[in-house]
Design a protein around this motif. Structure first.
Motif, short mmCIF file in Angstrom:
data_model
loop_
_atom_site.label_atom_id
_atom_site.label_comp_id
_atom_site.label_asym_id
_atom_site.label_seq_id
_atom_site.Cartn_x
_atom_site.Cartn_y
_atom_site.Cartn_z
N ASP A 77 -29.96 44.64 -10.35
CA ASP A 77 -30.69 44.85 -9.09
C ASP A 77 -29.86 44.36 -7.91
O ASP A 77 -29.86 44.99 -6.85
N GLN A 81 -28.76 46.66 -4.86
CA GLN A 81 -29.14 46.20 -3.52
C GLN A 81 -27.95 46.31 -2.57
O GLN A 81 -28.09 46.81 -1.45
N ILE A 84 -27.17 50.09 -1.88
CA ILE A 84 -28.15 50.68 -0.95
C ILE A 84 -27.86 50.22 0.47
O ILE A 84 -27.89 51.02 1.41
N ARG A 94 -34.46 41.94 -3.69
CA ARG A 94 -34.07 42.24 -5.07
C ARG A 94 -35.27 42.72 -5.87
O ARG A 94 -35.13 43.58 -6.74
N THR A 97 -35.75 46.31 -4.96
CA THR A 97 -34.64 47.06 -5.53
C THR A 97 -34.87 47.28 -7.02
O THR A 97 -34.64 48.37 -7.55
#
Length: 107
Positions: A77, A81, A84, A94, A97
């Protein structure tokens, strides 16, 4: 999972939801069964990302994190993150995400 006897803690960990949410779902199940859960509003705000962005994220997750500069071949994650943020300029938590990963079928 709750109907099958899973503990609150187990559901929270496996689904990445909050403990208060899991407790609320358990209470709803006890009071009104599965029908009570089906009638609740999921809530939350609409994501700032559109369906095209989620398609891009899913495609990224199908590939290797190495394509984004990570040394090992496993998505986390935290890594997603970062990707993104770099791609869309959005800094999700998180937890959110992780929810994206699960919702896209990569949980």
């Amino acid at each position: 999972m709750l109907m099958a006897g899973e503990t609150i803690e187990s559901v929270v960990q496996q689904l990445g939801i909050s403990t208060p949410s899991a407790k609320r779902y358990k209470a709803l199940l006890k009071e009104g069964g599965l029908a009570a859960l089906e009638n609740i509003s999921v809530g939350g705000r609409k994501s700032v990302l559109d369906p095209t962005a989620f398609d891009w994220i899913a495609e990224a997750l199908r590939g290797s994190p190495a394509a984004f500069g990570f040394e090992t071949g496993r998505w986390t994650d935290g890594r997603l993150q970062q990707v993104i943020y770099k791609q869309f300029g959005v800094n999700f938590s998180r937890v959110y995400t992780r929810r994206i990963m699960i919702d896209l079928g990569f949980g």
